[in-house]
Design a protein around this motif. Structure first.
Motif, PDB file in Angstrom:
ATOM      1  N   THR A   1       0.761  -1.196   0.053  1.00 34.02           N
ATOM      2  CA  THR A   1      -0.099  -0.021   0.047  1.00 34.02           C
ATOM      3  C   THR A   1       0.912   1.253  -0.024  1.00 34.02           C
ATOM      4  OG1 THR A   1      -0.109   0.105   2.231  1.00 34.02           O
ATOM      5  CG2 THR A   1      -1.986  -1.199   1.359  1.00 34.02           C
ATOM      6  N   GLU A   2       2.127   1.111  -0.233  1.00 37.87           N
ATOM      7  CA  GLU A   2       2.899   2.398  -0.196  1.00 37.87           C
ATOM      8  C   GLU A   2       2.397   3.196  -1.371  1.00 37.87           C
ATOM      9  OE1 GLU A   2       7.060   0.685  -0.737  1.00 37.87           O
ATOM     10  OE2 GLU A   2       6.144  -0.813   0.099  1.00 37.87           O
ATOM     11  N   PRO A   3       2.689   4.558  -1.046  1.00 38.01           N
ATOM     12  CA  PRO A   3       2.162   5.795  -1.786  1.00 38.01           C
ATOM     13  C   PRO A   3       3.112   5.971  -3.027  1.00 38.01           C
ATOM     14  CG  PRO A   3       3.418   6.773   0.219  1.00 38.01           C
ATOM     15  CD  PRO A   3       3.046   5.139   0.427  1.00 38.01           C
ATOM     16  N   ILE A   4       2.834   6.541  -4.024  1.00 42.85           N
ATOM     17  CA  ILE A   4       3.631   6.743  -5.188  1.00 42.85           C
ATOM     18  C   ILE A   4       4.955   7.192  -4.793  1.00 42.85           C
ATOM     19  CG2 ILE A   4       2.827   8.914  -5.918  1.00 42.85           C
ATOM     20  CD1 ILE A   4       2.712   7.823  -8.831  1.00 42.85           C
TER      21      ILE A   4
ATOM     22  N   ASP B   1       7.253  12.610 -16.946  1.00 46.58           N
ATOM     23  CA  ASP B   1       6.189  12.066 -17.076  1.00 46.58           C
ATOM     24  C   ASP B   1       5.651  11.889 -15.769  1.00 46.58           C
ATOM     25  OD1 ASP B   1       4.384  11.446 -19.411  1.00 46.58           O
ATOM     26  OD2 ASP B   1       4.917   9.294 -19.298  1.00 46.58           O
ATOM     27  N   ARG B   2       6.178  11.286 -14.974  1.00 48.46           N
ATOM     28  CA  ARG B   2       6.197  10.912 -13.733  1.00 48.46           C
ATOM     29  C   ARG B   2       5.952  11.855 -12.819  1.00 48.46           C
ATOM     30  NH1 ARG B   2      10.077   8.054  -9.763  1.00 48.46           N
ATOM     31  NH2 ARG B   2       8.684   6.867  -8.466  1.00 48.46           N
ATOM     32  N   GLU B   3       6.552  13.117 -13.024  1.00 50.79           N
ATOM     33  CA  GLU B   3       6.243  14.154 -12.195  1.00 50.79           C
ATOM     34  C   GLU B   3       4.961  14.707 -12.410  1.00 50.79           C
ATOM     35  OE1 GLU B   3       9.655  16.631 -13.055  1.00 50.79           O
ATOM     36  OE2 GLU B   3      10.787  15.244 -11.505  1.00 50.79           O
ATOM     37  N   ARG B   4       4.370  14.833 -13.875  1.00 50.36           N
ATOM     38  CA  ARG B   4       3.284  15.213 -13.995  1.00 50.36           C
ATOM     39  C   ARG B   4       2.064  14.413 -13.411  1.00 50.36           C
ATOM     40  NH1 ARG B   4       3.230  14.498 -19.802  1.00 50.36           N
ATOM     41  NH2 ARG B   4       1.836  13.087 -19.207  1.00 50.36           N
TER      42      ARG B   4
ATOM     43  N   LEU C   1      -2.031  13.554  -9.233  1.00 52.96           N
ATOM     44  CA  LEU C   1      -2.433  12.979  -8.263  1.00 52.96           C
ATOM     45  C   LEU C   1      -2.618  13.675  -6.839  1.00 52.96           C
ATOM     46  CD1 LEU C   1      -0.889   9.515  -8.682  1.00 52.96           C
ATOM     47  CD2 LEU C   1      -3.137   9.864  -8.119  1.00 52.96           C
ATOM     48  N   ALA C   2      -1.440  14.580  -6.733  1.00 59.20           N
ATOM     49  CA  ALA C   2      -1.469  15.379  -5.325  1.00 59.20           C
ATOM     50  C   ALA C   2      -2.583  16.538  -5.459  1.00 59.20           C
ATOM     51  CB  ALA C   2      -0.202  16.207  -5.326  1.00 59.20           C
TER      52      ALA C   2
ATOM     53  N   ARG D   1     -11.108  13.506 -12.679  1.00 60.24           N
ATOM     54  CA  ARG D   1     -10.398  14.761 -12.457  1.00 60.24           C
ATOM     55  C   ARG D   1      -8.973  14.825 -13.010  1.00 60.24           C
ATOM     56  NH1 ARG D   1      -9.923  19.668 -12.101  1.00 60.24           N
ATOM     57  NH2 ARG D   1      -8.429  20.587 -10.507  1.00 60.24           N
ATOM     58  N   LEU D   2      -8.509  13.346 -12.733  1.00 63.24           N
ATOM     59  CA  LEU D   2      -6.963  13.144 -13.256  1.00 63.24           C
ATOM     60  C   LEU D   2      -6.930  13.410 -15.154  1.00 63.24           C
ATOM     61  CD1 LEU D   2      -5.616   9.996 -11.815  1.00 63.24           C
ATOM     62  CD2 LEU D   2      -4.799  12.231 -11.606  1.00 63.24           C
ATOM     63  N   ARG D   3      -8.204  12.893 -15.434  1.00 65.65           N
ATOM     64  CA  ARG D   3      -8.261  13.145 -16.917  1.00 65.65           C
ATOM     65  C   ARG D   3      -8.264  14.636 -17.384  1.00 65.65           C
ATOM     66  NH1 ARG D   3      -7.844  12.982 -20.986  1.00 65.65           N
ATOM     67  NH2 ARG D   3      -9.210  12.857 -22.956  1.00 65.65           N
ATOM     68  N   GLU D   4      -8.937  15.338 -16.364  1.00 60.71           N
ATOM     69  CA  GLU D   4      -9.035  16.940 -16.835  1.00 60.71           C
ATOM     70  C   GLU D   4      -7.457  17.776 -16.512  1.00 60.71           C
ATOM     71  OE1 GLU D   4     -13.312  17.358 -15.160  1.00 60.71           O
ATOM     72  OE2 GLU D   4     -11.854  18.321 -14.109  1.00 60.71           O
ATOM     73  N   LEU D   5      -6.785  17.026 -15.430  1.00 56.62           N
ATOM     74  CA  LEU D   5      -5.635  17.557 -14.952  1.00 56.62           C
ATOM     75  C   LEU D   5      -4.359  17.163 -15.930  1.00 56.62           C
ATOM     76  CD1 LEU D   5      -5.670  16.914 -11.261  1.00 56.62           C
ATOM     77  CD2 LEU D   5      -5.821  19.200 -12.390  1.00 56.62           C
ATOM     78  N   LEU D   6      -4.506  16.052 -16.625  1.00 56.85           N
ATOM     79  CA  LEU D   6      -3.639  15.560 -17.414  1.00 56.85           C
ATOM     80  C   LEU D   6      -3.692  16.192 -18.776  1.00 56.85           C
ATOM     81  CD1 LEU D   6      -3.005  12.099 -15.715  1.00 56.85           C
ATOM     82  CD2 LEU D   6      -1.296  13.991 -15.792  1.00 56.85           C
TER      83      LEU D   6
END
Lengths: 220, 199
Positions: free
Chosen positions: B100-103, B123-126, B131-132, B176-181
């Protein structure tokens, strides 16, 4: 339960096996869920790329390529005629749904225990792959005889018709599932080494013994 | 060892070659996606041998069924990652190995060249940034499901919430992720594919 509500869980692979099967069945007839799923799959892909993780060992690449090399499809001649004798039991029906993203074609078994069978068969490292002579389909058979048919090019079944799969046991064709369009179909019957699998076009819901000419055959 | 003559081809073109049993195309696809795929499988499984199994099974599935992939409808890399993820969660459920570790707890991504590493990090930072921005409960539901391999009903039990609440957190979070990305969402900032359905 409203199946529309399962799209997010499906995209995240967070459904129980029976829910997954029911949702895939639902997708076949729900355009708005397919559209939403495409969007959510893209988000899931972004999450996947962001996963991090260590470097795979070099041996993994070699193992994958070696195994791929070992299982180049066996070419089997197309047979023209099928005997059409009697047959007994109606097995569980497998329908095929070509879902959205091309390959996202999951065989749908009405038997919920088999919800994940197609992917398991296709990804079994010990499965054997047999191709029809015209390359229209691949038959993938695991060592235990579980089998899936990957159909590449085939016109969708006309209204009122289904494609029916047959497995020949002692020369007698036994029902092994139905599908309507190209994709991946799980066979509802096990296939032994040397047995022949054939596909015919039949009335909706299938018949107990084949009435049509075989469209293609493959020998396991 | 990358096969240079294939380097200019798109992932989707490589899948078409794989459908014709071209081994060098399979090798090239593995070189492009295999590292990310393994990282994802490892993130879910936390076990090297199981992660290798998941990646191997997914690539063999690709080898056997590439002929039914329709390139206009999907990014090949997204498809491969989805195959790997499905295998990984199935294995993790079978092995009862959920984590269950966070990203933020994940190790650095595994890639070949410095350029690729830079792209992946971006990519990962985005994605981490997006997510944040989610409400905690939505982020938790998505991370536990996608990286932890929990089903919705397991999450409902674990978090002591009604199943409907979990479902709506996942839905709202993904939306929301879809909008943000936004339009950069697929494949590290390349153009968005137009997807149509004719099943």
């Amino acid at each position: 339960m409203d199946l529309h509500d399962l799209t997010a869980g499906y995209a995240l692979d967070a459904l129980d096996p029976d829910e997954r099967a029911r949702y895939e069945e639902h997708l076949a007839s729900c355009e708005s869920c397919r559209e939403e799923l495409q969007d959510f799959w893209q988000v899931a892909g972004a999450l996947g790329r962001a996963a991090g993780g260590p470097t795979p060992p070099a041996s993994l690449r070699e193992r994958i390529l070696e195994q791929a090399r070992d299982e180049r499809p066996n070419v089997v001649p197309l047979r023209r005629r099928v005997a059409a004798p009697v047959l007994t039991s109606a097995a569980a029906i497998a329908a095929v749904v070509a879902v959205g993203l091309g390959i996202w074609s999951f065989g749908l078994s009405r038997d919920l225990d088999d919800a994940n069978s197609v992917l398991e068969v296709l990804s079994d490292p010990n499965a054997r792959v047999h191709e029809t002579a015209d390359g229209e389909a691949n038959l993938v058979v695991t060592p235990t005889g579980r089998a899936a048919l990957v159909v590449r090019r085939l016109a969708p079944a006309p209204r009122g018709k289904d494609y029916e799969i047959w497995v020949f046991e002692n020369g007698v064709p036994q029902r092994a599932g139905l599908f309507e369009r190209p994709g991946v179909a799980m066979l509802s019957r096990r296939v032994a080494r040397g047995q022949t699998v054939a596909v015919t076009l039949e009335p909706d819901g299938g018949v107990d013994a084949p009435t049509g000419d075989p469209l293609f055959t493959a020998a396991a | 060892m990358r096969s240079r003559d294939l380097a200019h081809l798109s992932d989707e073109a490589l899948v078409a070659l794989v459908a014709r049993s071209d081994e060098s195309a399979l090798a090239e696809l593995y070189d492009r996606v295999g590292g990310t795929a393994y990282g994802l499988a490892y993130r879910v499984l936390r076990d090297e041998a199981l992660a290798e199994d998941a990646v191997q099974e997914a690539f063999l599935g690709l080898w056997r069924s590439a002929g039914s992939f329709i390139p206009e409808r999907a990014k090949a890399s997204t498809w491969i990652l989805t195959l790997v993820h499905r295998r990984a969660v199935d294995l993790v459920r079978r092995e009862q190995r959920r984590r269950t570790e966070p990203i933020e707890g994940a190790p650095e991504p595994a890639v070949g060249s410095a350029e690729e590493a830079a792209w992946l990090r971006l990519d990962r930072e985005r994605v981490q940034g997006a997510l944040a921005q989610l409400p905690d409960q939505q982020r938790e539901a998505i991370e536990l499901a996608y990286y932890g391999g929990y089903t919705q009903s397991e999450l409902a039990e674990r978090l002591g919430q009604p199943l409907g609440t979990i479902k709506s957190r996942m839905f709202s979070g993904l939306t929301r992720l879809r909008e943000l990305l936004g339009s950069d969402i697929d494949d590290g900032g390349t153009e968005r594919t137009t997807w149509t359905y004719t099943t």
